[in-house]
Design a protein around this motif. Sequence first.
Motif, PDB file in Angstrom:
ATOM      1  N   TRP A  66      13.454  25.124  41.306  1.00  0.00           N
ATOM      2  CA  TRP A  66      14.759  24.740  41.820  1.00  0.00           C
ATOM      3  C   TRP A  66      15.686  25.932  41.644  1.00  0.00           C
ATOM      4  O   TRP A  66      15.742  26.548  40.578  1.00  0.00           O
ATOM      5  N   THR A  67      16.419  26.265  42.707  1.00  0.00           N
ATOM      6  CA  THR A  67      17.388  27.348  42.658  1.00  0.00           C
ATOM      7  C   THR A  67      18.712  26.828  43.191  1.00  0.00           C
ATOM      8  O   THR A  67      18.753  26.180  44.242  1.00  0.00           O
ATOM      9  N   SER A  68      19.786  27.115  42.473  1.00  0.00           N
ATOM     10  CA  SER A  68      21.119  26.690  42.894  1.00  0.00           C
ATOM     11  C   SER A  68      21.435  27.279  44.266  1.00  0.00           C
ATOM     12  O   SER A  68      21.251  28.465  44.496  1.00  0.00           O
ATOM     13  N   GLY A  69      21.878  26.446  45.177  1.00  0.00           N
ATOM     14  CA  GLY A  69      22.220  26.878  46.525  1.00  0.00           C
ATOM     15  C   GLY A  69      21.041  26.949  47.469  1.00  0.00           C
ATOM     16  O   GLY A  69      21.218  27.103  48.662  1.00  0.00           O
ATOM     17  N   VAL A  70      19.812  26.868  46.947  1.00  0.00           N
ATOM     18  CA  VAL A  70      18.614  26.932  47.781  1.00  0.00           C
ATOM     19  C   VAL A  70      17.911  25.586  47.794  1.00  0.00           C
ATOM     20  O   VAL A  70      17.492  25.098  48.824  1.00  0.00           O
ATOM     21  N   GLY A  71      17.773  24.987  46.629  1.00  0.00           N
ATOM     22  CA  GLY A  71      17.111  23.694  46.537  1.00  0.00           C
ATOM     23  C   GLY A  71      15.770  23.786  45.841  1.00  0.00           C
ATOM     24  O   GLY A  71      15.514  24.698  45.052  1.00  0.00           O
ATOM     25  N   LEU A  72      14.899  22.852  46.180  1.00  0.00           N
ATOM     26  CA  LEU A  72      13.628  22.680  45.495  1.00  0.00           C
ATOM     27  C   LEU A  72      12.477  23.153  46.368  1.00  0.00           C
ATOM     28  O   LEU A  72      12.466  22.902  47.573  1.00  0.00           O
ATOM     29  N   ARG A  73      11.521  23.848  45.745  1.00  0.00           N
ATOM     30  CA  ARG A  73      10.289  24.266  46.412  1.00  0.00           C
ATOM     31  C   ARG A  73       9.118  23.908  45.513  1.00  0.00           C
ATOM     32  O   ARG A  73       9.281  23.750  44.304  1.00  0.00           O
ATOM     33  N   THR A  74       7.950  23.808  46.099  1.00  0.00           N
ATOM     34  CA  THR A  74       6.750  23.487  45.332  1.00  0.00           C
ATOM     35  C   THR A  74       5.704  24.572  45.525  1.00  0.00           C
ATOM     36  O   THR A  74       5.813  25.405  46.418  1.00  0.00           O
ATOM     37  N   GLY A  75       4.692  24.513  44.689  1.00  0.00           N
ATOM     38  CA  GLY A  75       3.590  25.452  44.794  1.00  0.00           C
ATOM     39  C   GLY A  75       2.492  25.047  43.836  1.00  0.00           C
ATOM     40  O   GLY A  75       2.579  24.024  43.161  1.00  0.00           O
ATOM     41  N   ARG A  76       1.464  25.863  43.778  1.00  0.00           N
ATOM     42  CA  ARG A  76       0.371  25.605  42.844  1.00  0.00           C
ATOM     43  C   ARG A  76       0.147  26.859  42.020  1.00  0.00           C
ATOM     44  O   ARG A  76       0.451  27.974  42.449  1.00  0.00           O
ATOM     45  N   VAL A  77      -0.396  26.663  40.817  1.00  0.00           N
ATOM     46  CA  VAL A  77      -0.625  27.767  39.894  1.00  0.00           C
ATOM     47  C   VAL A  77      -2.113  28.016  39.783  1.00  0.00           C
ATOM     48  O   VAL A  77      -2.897  27.087  39.606  1.00  0.00           O
ATOM     49  N   GLU A  78      -2.482  29.265  39.894  1.00  0.00           N
ATOM     50  CA  GLU A  78      -3.874  29.676  39.703  1.00  0.00           C
ATOM     51  C   GLU A  78      -3.934  30.442  38.387  1.00  0.00           C
ATOM     52  O   GLU A  78      -3.189  31.405  38.179  1.00  0.00           O
ATOM     53  N   HIS A  79      -4.786  29.992  37.490  1.00  0.00           N
ATOM     54  CA  HIS A  79      -4.916  30.620  36.177  1.00  0.00           C
ATOM     55  C   HIS A  79      -6.064  31.613  36.194  1.00  0.00           C
ATOM     56  O   HIS A  79      -7.165  31.285  36.613  1.00  0.00           O
ATOM     57  N   GLU A  80      -5.792  32.821  35.738  1.00  0.00           N
ATOM     58  CA  GLU A  80      -6.830  33.837  35.616  1.00  0.00           C
ATOM     59  C   GLU A  80      -6.986  34.171  34.150  1.00  0.00           C
ATOM     60  O   GLU A  80      -6.013  34.292  33.424  1.00  0.00           O
ATOM     61  N   GLY A  81      -8.207  34.335  33.706  1.00  0.00           N
ATOM     62  CA  GLY A  81      -8.453  34.655  32.312  1.00  0.00           C
ATOM     63  C   GLY A  81      -8.746  33.403  31.509  1.00  0.00           C
ATOM     64  O   GLY A  81      -8.650  32.281  31.999  1.00  0.00           O
ATOM     65  N   ALA A  82      -9.091  33.600  30.255  1.00  0.00           N
ATOM     66  CA  ALA A  82      -9.487  32.483  29.394  1.00  0.00           C
ATOM     67  C   ALA A  82      -8.299  31.620  29.020  1.00  0.00           C
ATOM     68  O   ALA A  82      -8.378  30.401  29.015  1.00  0.00           O
ATOM     69  N   ALA A  83      -7.188  32.247  28.676  1.00  0.00           N
ATOM     70  CA  ALA A  83      -6.011  31.475  28.266  1.00  0.00           C
ATOM     71  C   ALA A  83      -5.119  31.213  29.457  1.00  0.00           C
ATOM     72  O   ALA A  83      -5.041  32.004  30.382  1.00  0.00           O
ATOM     73  N   ARG A  84      -4.427  30.090  29.415  1.00  0.00           N
ATOM     74  CA  ARG A  84      -3.541  29.712  30.518  1.00  0.00           C
ATOM     75  C   ARG A  84      -2.441  30.742  30.738  1.00  0.00           C
ATOM     76  O   ARG A  84      -2.030  30.987  31.851  1.00  0.00           O
ATOM     77  N   THR A  85      -1.916  31.301  29.665  1.00  0.00           N
ATOM     78  CA  THR A  85      -0.775  32.202  29.795  1.00  0.00           C
ATOM     79  C   THR A  85      -1.172  33.648  30.020  1.00  0.00           C
ATOM     80  O   THR A  85      -0.316  34.492  30.148  1.00  0.00           O
ATOM     81  N   GLU A  86      -2.493  33.939  30.034  1.00  0.00           N
ATOM     82  CA  GLU A  86      -2.926  35.319  30.231  1.00  0.00           C
ATOM     83  C   GLU A  86      -2.404  35.885  31.540  1.00  0.00           C
ATOM     84  O   GLU A  86      -1.754  36.896  31.585  1.00  0.00           O
ATOM     85  N   PRO A  89      -3.431  20.999  49.150  1.00  0.00           N
ATOM     86  CA  PRO A  89      -2.741  19.985  48.371  1.00  0.00           C
ATOM     87  C   PRO A  89      -3.416  18.627  48.490  1.00  0.00           C
ATOM     88  O   PRO A  89      -4.052  18.316  49.492  1.00  0.00           O
ATOM     89  N   ALA A  90      -3.243  17.825  47.445  1.00  0.00           N
ATOM     90  CA  ALA A  90      -3.831  16.487  47.446  1.00  0.00           C
ATOM     91  C   ALA A  90      -3.130  15.614  48.465  1.00  0.00           C
ATOM     92  O   ALA A  90      -1.928  15.752  48.697  1.00  0.00           O
ATOM     93  N   PRO A  99       3.285  29.742  46.341  1.00  0.00           N
ATOM     94  CA  PRO A  99       4.276  28.803  46.872  1.00  0.00           C
ATOM     95  C   PRO A  99       3.760  28.099  48.123  1.00  0.00           C
ATOM     96  O   PRO A  99       3.031  28.684  48.923  1.00  0.00           O
ATOM     97  N   ASP A 100       4.137  26.841  48.271  1.00  0.00           N
ATOM     98  CA  ASP A 100       3.790  26.085  49.470  1.00  0.00           C
ATOM     99  C   ASP A 100       4.706  26.522  50.613  1.00  0.00           C
ATOM    100  O   ASP A 100       5.884  26.825  50.388  1.00  0.00           O
ATOM    101  N   ALA A 101       4.171  26.548  51.829  1.00  0.00           N
ATOM    102  CA  ALA A 101       4.983  26.907  52.998  1.00  0.00           C
ATOM    103  C   ALA A 101       6.125  25.913  53.187  1.00  0.00           C
ATOM    104  O   ALA A 101       7.231  26.284  53.564  1.00  0.00           O
ATOM    105  N   GLU A 102       5.855  24.644  52.910  1.00  0.00           N
ATOM    106  CA  GLU A 102       6.864  23.592  52.965  1.00  0.00           C
ATOM    107  C   GLU A 102       6.752  22.765  51.699  1.00  0.00           C
ATOM    108  O   GLU A 102       5.721  22.781  51.029  1.00  0.00           O
ATOM    109  N   LEU A 103       7.801  22.042  51.380  1.00  0.00           N
ATOM    110  CA  LEU A 103       7.800  21.172  50.211  1.00  0.00           C
ATOM    111  C   LEU A 103       6.657  20.165  50.325  1.00  0.00           C
ATOM    112  O   LEU A 103       6.520  19.502  51.359  1.00  0.00           O
ATOM    113  N   VAL A 104       5.823  20.070  49.291  1.00  0.00           N
ATOM    114  CA  VAL A 104       4.715  19.110  49.277  1.00  0.00           C
ATOM    115  C   VAL A 104       5.170  17.893  48.477  1.00  0.00           C
ATOM    116  O   VAL A 104       5.328  17.972  47.255  1.00  0.00           O
TER     117      VAL A 104
END
Length: 195
Positions: free
Chosen positions: A60-80, A146-147, A86-91
């Motif tokens: 969410w960004t002020s003046g822009v609104g809400l967007r969605t996307g998916r996260v792809e994890h690389e490496g063993a740890a989630r935060t690595e 997306p599901a 980002p989705d082309a349109e809000l899902v």
Amino acid sequence: MKAAVQALFQSRPVEGPPGDDGQRSVWHLSPQGAELLSFVDPEGRVQRQELTLLEEHCVWTSGVGLRTGRVEHEGAARTESNIVHPDAELVPARLLRAALALEAYQGNDRYILHIQRVLALARQGLVLSGGATTPSAPSRAPSQGPAPLAPSVSQVPPPSVDPVMLQRQKTEGLTMLIVLGVGLVLGVGLLLWLI
């Protein structure tokens, strides 16, 4: 997802130092895969928030609104190394899953409350526009997209219009027009009297 969200609710926020523009970041992180990153201006107003719940991502960004996307994890740890796609349109399914995950929060953390309100308002907008349905199972693998949305059953009630409120709004509008007309006639009369 529930365990990740519960851990997020219990996490202590880490506040970063102000940047050159005075904006600072506030980071909530749970080891179960939930993360909330908030950017706040010098007056304390939230300007941007990024919420990650496992593989779901909402921004969410002020003046822009809400967007969605998916996260792809690389490496063993989630935060690595996380890559956000980002989705082309809000899902709607992503938005609804995030809103449902956060709706149980009853604490007083202002940043979690802010994203909770943003998602609740977006969900309400989807319901009122007829585009909301109940999310199905968690999102599929990234290659499958997306599901899909499951048909709305009982979690999202259909919007209803109160006939009394509708009549009251019509009456108020008519009253305002009459007052405006009388004011206009009196104003013209007073102007003619002064001339």
